[in-house]
Design a protein around this motif. Sequence first.
Motif, mmCIF file in Angstrom:
data_model
loop_
_atom_site.group_PDB
_atom_site.id
_atom_site.type_symbol
_atom_site.label_atom_id
_atom_site.label_comp_id
_atom_site.label_asym_id
_atom_site.label_seq_id
_atom_site.Cartn_x
_atom_site.Cartn_y
_atom_site.Cartn_z
ATOM 1 N N ASP A 64 -3.958 4.133 3.026
ATOM 2 C CA ASP A 64 -4.783 5.197 2.716
ATOM 3 C C ASP A 64 -4.082 6.357 3.604
ATOM 4 O O ASP A 64 -4.781 6.922 4.486
ATOM 5 C CB ASP A 64 -5.943 5.107 3.172
ATOM 6 C CG ASP A 64 -6.700 6.334 2.383
ATOM 7 O OD1 ASP A 64 -6.382 6.959 1.578
ATOM 8 O OD2 ASP A 64 -8.151 6.685 2.753
ATOM 9 N N ARG A 95 -2.721 12.778 3.309
ATOM 10 C CA ARG A 95 -3.385 13.827 3.944
ATOM 11 C C ARG A 95 -3.260 15.142 3.105
ATOM 12 O O ARG A 95 -1.958 15.386 2.718
ATOM 13 C CB ARG A 95 -3.423 13.933 5.341
ATOM 14 C CG ARG A 95 -3.793 12.737 6.051
ATOM 15 C CD ARG A 95 -5.298 12.553 6.354
ATOM 16 N NE ARG A 95 -5.446 11.444 7.003
ATOM 17 C CZ ARG A 95 -5.335 10.141 6.799
ATOM 18 N NH1 ARG A 95 -5.210 9.828 5.577
ATOM 19 N NH2 ARG A 95 -5.720 9.195 7.551
ATOM 20 N N PRO A 96 -4.096 16.072 3.074
ATOM 21 C CA PRO A 96 -3.775 17.281 2.116
ATOM 22 C C PRO A 96 -2.663 17.954 3.264
ATOM 23 O O PRO A 96 -2.878 18.117 4.475
ATOM 24 C CB PRO A 96 -5.123 18.039 2.127
ATOM 25 C CG PRO A 96 -6.065 17.140 2.240
ATOM 26 C CD PRO A 96 -5.323 16.040 3.162
ATOM 27 N N GLN A 113 0.434 17.436 4.261
ATOM 28 C CA GLN A 113 0.852 16.961 5.227
ATOM 29 C C GLN A 113 2.437 17.165 5.120
ATOM 30 O O GLN A 113 3.092 17.487 4.389
ATOM 31 C CB GLN A 113 0.669 15.433 5.213
ATOM 32 C CG GLN A 113 1.391 14.759 3.837
ATOM 33 C CD GLN A 113 0.686 13.274 3.614
ATOM 34 O OE1 GLN A 113 0.472 12.709 4.449
ATOM 35 N NE2 GLN A 113 1.417 12.728 2.429
ATOM 36 N N ARG A 164 2.236 8.299 10.562
ATOM 37 C CA ARG A 164 1.118 7.525 10.061
ATOM 38 C C ARG A 164 1.278 6.064 9.426
ATOM 39 O O ARG A 164 0.823 5.165 9.415
ATOM 40 C CB ARG A 164 -0.091 8.134 9.121
ATOM 41 C CG ARG A 164 -0.592 9.325 9.877
ATOM 42 C CD ARG A 164 -1.684 9.895 9.043
ATOM 43 N NE ARG A 164 -1.129 10.451 7.778
ATOM 44 C CZ ARG A 164 -0.867 11.896 7.819
ATOM 45 N NH1 ARG A 164 -0.852 12.530 9.084
ATOM 46 N NH2 ARG A 164 -0.293 12.238 6.513
#
Length: 406
Positions: A63, A66-67, A69, A77
Amino acid sequence: MTEYRNILVFMGTRPEAVKLAPVVAALRDASDFRCTVVATGQHKEMFRQVADTFGFKVDADLDVMRPNQTLAGLTARLIDGIDGWLETAKPDMALVQGDTTTVLAASLACFYRRIPIGHVEAGLRTGNIWSPFPEEANRKLATPLVALHFAPTEAARSALLRENVADETISVTGNTVIDALRIEVARQATDSTLRNGIEAELGQLLGADWARWPTVLITGHRRENFGEGIEQICRAIATLAERFPDHRFVYPVHLNPNVLTHVNRLLGGLSNVRLIPPQNYRNFVPLMTRCRLVLTDSGGVQEEAPSLGKPVLVMRDTTERPEGVAAGTALLTGPDASAIVEHATRLLSDEAAYRSMATAKNPYGDGYAAERIVQRIRSFFSMDAVTAPTSPALQPELKELARIAG
């Protein structure tokens, strides 16, 4: 007690899931392997649709998305999340597919832990580090870190050899997307309940009589085409829709605002253009099967459509799949409205030109790539660990790691 090897499979996008599904199935059918699937979350909803279609279990989801990103943030990540799973699962080998950020991050994380990694669909190259962006860099940077290179074609093998990859680490397997297509076409041909359900779903989106109309299928979402490229593609579709009013132009539109905004603005009001949400693989197969022509900037469709006898216009400046162009199944137009219109008009109007592309031999495999991949992994583990093949470019680094580790 049966001894098995633990194989960790990393995948994040819809195309990765489609192309790795046959490999996961082959590994899980084998008694000498245990296969763990880790989703990185790059295409969350579309990825889950593929997993449901092919019936494979996802063991974990990192998961990472991210918005708004950055690629750097995503990569960081991914490396951190993948490394955590490597520590937990302690696999004997990891597998990745294609050219996504997942491929680069997993290759680097595995290298740090000295875990061999296998690369499915290795050796694809355009020769331009900026096209496609960032995919060309991802696959080139990953190559020196890979232990087993599963090249889909002889051309991909040759590209790896030119980069001094050891020949014994390369296996020409065919492309696993043809395996996936073979499996799904056979499933739909034999399961009338499934087939009727798909017909009903597509009928709701396209109209009950959608299959009666000659159709042009479009996919366009490449990052390199954001902005002017998508605008050019949409202008071409608008022109073709006016020129061929008896055709339907079906465009499953990617949800990225960089695509969706332009497509809705330029094509939303045209009566014979159908803008629909991204389709799961199960629905996308009959769209390919029944269309006359495919316009695409994606990768997998360039391989799948020729298997179904569908000419492909590739709306990119470069392609890492030159075999299709050489075989005559695909034609490179670039994201250029005039070129797209010219070549699509010729194919939709000239039966001889159409037949020439539609009957060209598909160069991407016979549908049994996954079996070859599993067999090669099996033979890798039958070798002595000290002499297991690695790229020559990696040998100095491995020797230095061994020296440091004592």
